[in-house]
Design an enzyme around this catalytic site. Structure first.
Site, PDB file in Angstrom:
ATOM      1  N   TYR A  53       0.826  -1.220   0.000  1.00 55.58           N
ATOM      2  CA  TYR A  53       0.000   0.000   0.000  1.00 55.58           C
ATOM      3  C   TYR A  53       0.856   1.265   0.000  1.00 55.58           C
ATOM      4  O   TYR A  53       0.431   2.288  -0.546  1.00 55.58           O
ATOM      5  CB  TYR A  53      -1.024  -0.040   1.148  1.00 55.58           C
ATOM      6  CG  TYR A  53      -2.103  -1.075   0.845  1.00 55.58           C
ATOM      7  CD1 TYR A  53      -3.122  -0.794  -0.055  1.00 55.58           C
ATOM      8  CD2 TYR A  53      -2.035  -2.356   1.386  1.00 55.58           C
ATOM      9  CE1 TYR A  53      -4.067  -1.756  -0.395  1.00 55.58           C
ATOM     10  CE2 TYR A  53      -2.983  -3.331   1.066  1.00 55.58           C
ATOM     11  CZ  TYR A  53      -3.990  -3.019   0.177  1.00 55.58           C
ATOM     12  OH  TYR A  53      -4.918  -3.972  -0.177  1.00 55.58           O
ATOM     13  N   ARG A  56       1.356   1.852  -3.567  1.00 58.28           N
ATOM     14  CA  ARG A  56       0.138   2.402  -4.189  1.00 58.28           C
ATOM     15  C   ARG A  56       0.014   3.901  -3.867  1.00 58.28           C
ATOM     16  O   ARG A  56      -0.371   4.703  -4.687  1.00 58.28           O
ATOM     17  CB  ARG A  56      -1.127   1.684  -3.709  1.00 58.28           C
ATOM     18  CG  ARG A  56      -1.103   0.170  -3.767  1.00 58.28           C
ATOM     19  CD  ARG A  56      -1.681  -0.336  -5.070  1.00 58.28           C
ATOM     20  NE  ARG A  56      -0.721  -0.263  -6.164  1.00 58.28           N
ATOM     21  CZ  ARG A  56       0.353  -1.056  -6.293  1.00 58.28           C
ATOM     22  NH1 ARG A  56       0.617  -1.982  -5.413  1.00 58.28           N
ATOM     23  NH2 ARG A  56       1.184  -0.912  -7.298  1.00 58.28           N
ATOM     24  N   GLN A  86     -15.416   2.089  -6.325  1.00 56.78           N
ATOM     25  CA  GLN A  86     -14.718   0.959  -5.718  1.00 56.78           C
ATOM     26  C   GLN A  86     -13.232   1.273  -5.635  1.00 56.78           C
ATOM     27  O   GLN A  86     -12.462   0.496  -5.086  1.00 56.78           O
ATOM     28  CB  GLN A  86     -14.917  -0.290  -6.576  1.00 56.78           C
ATOM     29  CG  GLN A  86     -16.367  -0.710  -6.684  1.00 56.78           C
ATOM     30  CD  GLN A  86     -16.560  -1.726  -7.801  1.00 56.78           C
ATOM     31  OE1 GLN A  86     -16.377  -2.937  -7.600  1.00 56.78           O
ATOM     32  NE2 GLN A  86     -16.913  -1.259  -8.977  1.00 56.78           N
ATOM     33  N   ASN A  87     -12.836   2.403  -6.210  1.00 56.76           N
ATOM     34  CA  ASN A  87     -11.409   2.732  -6.264  1.00 56.76           C
ATOM     35  C   ASN A  87     -10.938   3.314  -4.944  1.00 56.76           C
ATOM     36  O   ASN A  87     -11.663   4.039  -4.273  1.00 56.76           O
ATOM     37  CB  ASN A  87     -11.137   3.716  -7.403  1.00 56.76           C
ATOM     38  CG  ASN A  87     -11.496   3.125  -8.752  1.00 56.76           C
ATOM     39  OD1 ASN A  87     -11.655   1.911  -8.856  1.00 56.76           O
ATOM     40  ND2 ASN A  87     -11.623   3.952  -9.765  1.00 56.76           N
ATOM     41  N   ASP A  89      -8.095   5.109  -4.917  1.00 58.95           N
ATOM     42  CA  ASP A  89      -7.327   6.326  -5.217  1.00 58.95           C
ATOM     43  C   ASP A  89      -8.194   7.557  -4.933  1.00 58.95           C
ATOM     44  O   ASP A  89      -9.370   7.435  -4.605  1.00 58.95           O
ATOM     45  CB  ASP A  89      -6.811   6.303  -6.672  1.00 58.95           C
ATOM     46  CG  ASP A  89      -7.942   6.331  -7.708  1.00 58.95           C
ATOM     47  OD1 ASP A  89      -8.817   7.227  -7.627  1.00 58.95           O
ATOM     48  OD2 ASP A  89      -7.955   5.470  -8.618  1.00 58.95           O
ATOM     49  N   HIS A 104     -14.567   0.714  -0.996  1.00 65.54           N
ATOM     50  CA  HIS A 104     -13.481  -0.190  -0.606  1.00 65.54           C
ATOM     51  C   HIS A 104     -12.353   0.513   0.149  1.00 65.54           C
ATOM     52  O   HIS A 104     -11.244   0.000   0.203  1.00 65.54           O
ATOM     53  CB  HIS A 104     -12.937  -0.905  -1.850  1.00 65.54           C
ATOM     54  CG  HIS A 104     -13.958  -1.813  -2.486  1.00 65.54           C
ATOM     55  ND1 HIS A 104     -13.859  -2.302  -3.761  1.00 65.54           N
ATOM     56  CD2 HIS A 104     -15.117  -2.327  -1.980  1.00 65.54           C
ATOM     57  CE1 HIS A 104     -14.911  -3.075  -4.025  1.00 65.54           C
ATOM     58  NE2 HIS A 104     -15.696  -3.090  -2.974  1.00 65.54           N
ATOM     59  N   GLY A 175     -16.180   1.444 -16.018  1.00 67.52           N
ATOM     60  CA  GLY A 175     -14.891   0.789 -15.769  1.00 67.52           C
ATOM     61  C   GLY A 175     -14.868  -0.195 -14.626  1.00 67.52           C
ATOM     62  O   GLY A 175     -13.907  -0.228 -13.859  1.00 67.52           O
ATOM     63  N   THR A 176     -15.915  -1.002 -14.520  1.00 66.98           N
ATOM     64  CA  THR A 176     -15.867  -2.075 -13.521  1.00 66.98           C
ATOM     65  C   THR A 176     -16.345  -3.367 -14.147  1.00 66.98           C
ATOM     66  O   THR A 176     -17.313  -3.365 -14.923  1.00 66.98           O
ATOM     67  CB  THR A 176     -16.681  -1.748 -12.243  1.00 66.98           C
ATOM     68  OG1 THR A 176     -16.776  -2.942 -11.440  1.00 66.98           O
ATOM     69  CG2 THR A 176     -18.092  -1.254 -12.546  1.00 66.98           C
ATOM     70  N   SER A 177     -15.686  -4.467 -13.812  1.00 64.09           N
ATOM     71  CA  SER A 177     -16.067  -5.764 -14.377  1.00 64.09           C
ATOM     72  C   SER A 177     -17.274  -6.350 -13.646  1.00 64.09           C
ATOM     73  O   SER A 177     -17.772  -7.399 -14.027  1.00 64.09           O
ATOM     74  CB  SER A 177     -14.877  -6.730 -14.305  1.00 64.09           C
ATOM     75  OG  SER A 177     -14.532  -6.965 -12.953  1.00 64.09           O
TER      76      SER A 177
HETATM   77  N1  APR Z   1     -11.950   2.932 -19.444  1.00 61.71           N
HETATM   78  C1  APR Z   1     -12.996   2.308 -18.865  1.00 61.71           C
HETATM   79  N2  APR Z   1     -12.946   1.019 -18.470  1.00 61.71           N
HETATM   80  C2  APR Z   1     -11.808   0.354 -18.665  1.00 61.71           C
HETATM   81  C3  APR Z   1     -10.675   0.935 -19.255  1.00 61.71           C
HETATM   82  C4  APR Z   1     -10.779   2.295 -19.669  1.00 61.71           C
HETATM   83  N3  APR Z   1      -9.776   2.948 -20.249  1.00 61.71           N
HETATM   84  N4  APR Z   1      -9.702  -0.008 -19.298  1.00 61.71           N
HETATM   85  C5  APR Z   1     -10.195  -1.136 -18.753  1.00 61.71           C
HETATM   86  N5  APR Z   1     -11.476  -0.931 -18.362  1.00 61.71           N
HETATM   87  C6  APR Z   1     -12.428  -1.859 -17.747  1.00 61.71           C
HETATM   88  C7  APR Z   1     -12.170  -3.326 -17.999  1.00 61.71           C
HETATM   89  O1  APR Z   1     -12.681  -3.706 -19.275  1.00 61.71           O
HETATM   90  C8  APR Z   1     -12.911  -3.974 -16.845  1.00 61.71           C
HETATM   91  O2  APR Z   1     -14.273  -4.222 -17.158  1.00 61.71           O
HETATM   92  O3  APR Z   1     -12.343  -1.713 -16.347  1.00 61.71           O
HETATM   93  C9  APR Z   1     -12.825  -2.908 -15.747  1.00 61.71           C
HETATM   94  C10 APR Z   1     -11.893  -3.259 -14.608  1.00 61.71           C
HETATM   95  O4  APR Z   1     -12.359  -4.376 -13.929  1.00 61.71           O
HETATM   96  P1  APR Z   1     -11.568  -4.950 -12.653  1.00 61.71           P
HETATM   97  O5  APR Z   1     -10.100  -4.983 -12.932  1.00 61.71           O
HETATM   98  O6  APR Z   1     -12.230  -6.211 -12.265  1.00 61.71           O
HETATM   99  O7  APR Z   1     -11.776  -3.802 -11.548  1.00 61.71           O
HETATM  100  P2  APR Z   1     -13.030  -3.505 -10.618  1.00 61.71           P
HETATM  101  O8  APR Z   1     -14.303  -3.947 -11.255  1.00 61.71           O
HETATM  102  O9  APR Z   1     -12.923  -2.083 -10.196  1.00 61.71           O
HETATM  103  O10 APR Z   1     -12.720  -4.423  -9.379  1.00 61.71           O
HETATM  104  C11 APR Z   1     -13.585  -4.375  -8.274  1.00 61.71           C
HETATM  105  O11 APR Z   1     -12.174  -5.835  -7.024  1.00 61.71           O
HETATM  106  O12 APR Z   1     -10.042  -6.483  -6.528  1.00 61.71           O
HETATM  107  C12 APR Z   1     -11.115  -5.780  -6.079  1.00 61.71           C
HETATM  108  O13 APR Z   1     -11.253  -4.194  -4.419  1.00 61.71           O
HETATM  109  C13 APR Z   1     -10.837  -4.355  -5.758  1.00 61.71           C
HETATM  110  O14 APR Z   1     -12.271  -2.430  -6.070  1.00 61.71           O
HETATM  111  C14 APR Z   1     -11.743  -3.594  -6.685  1.00 61.71           C
HETATM  112  C15 APR Z   1     -12.835  -4.597  -6.992  1.00 61.71           C
END
Ligand code: APR
Length: 231
Positions: A53, A56, A86-87, A89, A104, A175-177
């Site tokens: 961290y 980070r 969820q970020n 930062d 988070h 931008g979240t999966s």
């Molecule tokens: N713009 C928008 N989205 C993007 C970009 C971009 N330039 N580049 C990548 N992505 C997308 C990816 O396609 C993906 O769907 O961002 C998403 C990132 O997904 P993850 O890496 O799974 O991140 P996230 O969903 O924020 O994870 C959730 O998991 O590990 C934990 O606590 C951590 O907060 C985090 C949580």
């Protein structure tokens, strides 16, 4: 003013140079999640977790908000905006967003390792304090730990987030999966009559049958396109 709620994830900050978690070469490929993002990992090796961290935090000083963050902040001119992120930062805040809920935790804060959610011992670090050491103590005498919600821990801010999501006129996912709960379940609380948008360069499974307006682009370009639709 219409109410907008944004749910952002790691992709929001990707264009600022911060790795996502689950994309190829993402953070969880480089560091085993169970070592650096679980209570068990912390107990096993607090030194490693502290170093992870610290790195980070150091990165926070090197990156800046991208156009996507700026456009999210600019929405406040036209809408009543709540950002649920969820970020960990601080790029939404640095871009000017005034109401950010961190599901988070936050890199810029530390807390007691005995009683992590006790507000008395949650401390905001100044940039010159970003390097935490083993031996640095919280107000209750326990080792300082990062103010981060690790896997297996409760997500206290989810209740506050739900309250805002339930009032949304427009809900925007960026931008979240949508792999991690309870954040991924927030879509279920969006009112039936609200409009839902999803910005992500890759297809994302929302685990819902609800119609979603998908903008398959990165955060900056996607926000530009969204603004043309909603403003
Ligand atoms: N713009 C928008 N989205 C993007 C970009 C971009 N330039 N580049 C990548 N992505 C997308 C990816 O396609 C993906 O769907 O961002 C998403 C990132 O997904 P993850 O890496 O799974 O991140 P996230 O969903 O924020 O994870 C959730 O998991 O590990 C934990 O606590 C951590 O907060 C985090 C949580």
């Amino acid at each position: 003013m219409k109410k907008v709620v944004i749910l952002s994830g790691a992709g929001m900050s990707a264009e600022s140079g911060i790795s996502t978690f689950r994309d190829a070469g993402g953070l969880w490929d480089q560091y085993p999640v169970e070592q650096v993002a679980t209570p068990e990992g912390w107990i096993r090796d607090p030194q490693l977790v502290t170093r992870f961290y610290n790195e980070r935090r150091k990165q926070l000083l090197e990156v800046k908000p991208n156009r996507g963050h700026e456009l999210v902040a600019a929405l406040e001119k036209e809408f009543d905006v709540t950002v649920v992120t969820q970020n960990i930062d601080n790029l939404h805040e640095r871009a000017g967003s005034s109401h950010v809920i961190h599901l988070h935790g936050e890199l810029t804060k530390v807390c007691s390792s005995r009683d992590p959610q006790n507000p008395h011992y949650i401390k905001k670090l100044k940039p010159k304090e970003y390097e935490v050491k083993i031996g640095d103590k919280a107000g209750d005498g326990s080792q300082l730990r990062p103010f981060i919600v690790w896997f297996g821990e409760a997500v206290p801010e989810i209740e506050t987030a739900i309250r805002y999501v339930e009032q949304a006129d427009i809900f925007i996912i960026i931008g979240t999966s949508l792999n991690v709960y309870p954040a991924a379940g927030l879509l279920h609380y969006v009112p039936a009559e609200a409009d839902v948008y999803l910005i992500d360069p890759k297809p994302v499974d929302t685990h819902s049958r609800r119609p979603v307006h998908v903008i398959q682009k990165g955060a900056s370009e996607g926000m530009e396109e969204l603004l043309k639709i909603i403003s």
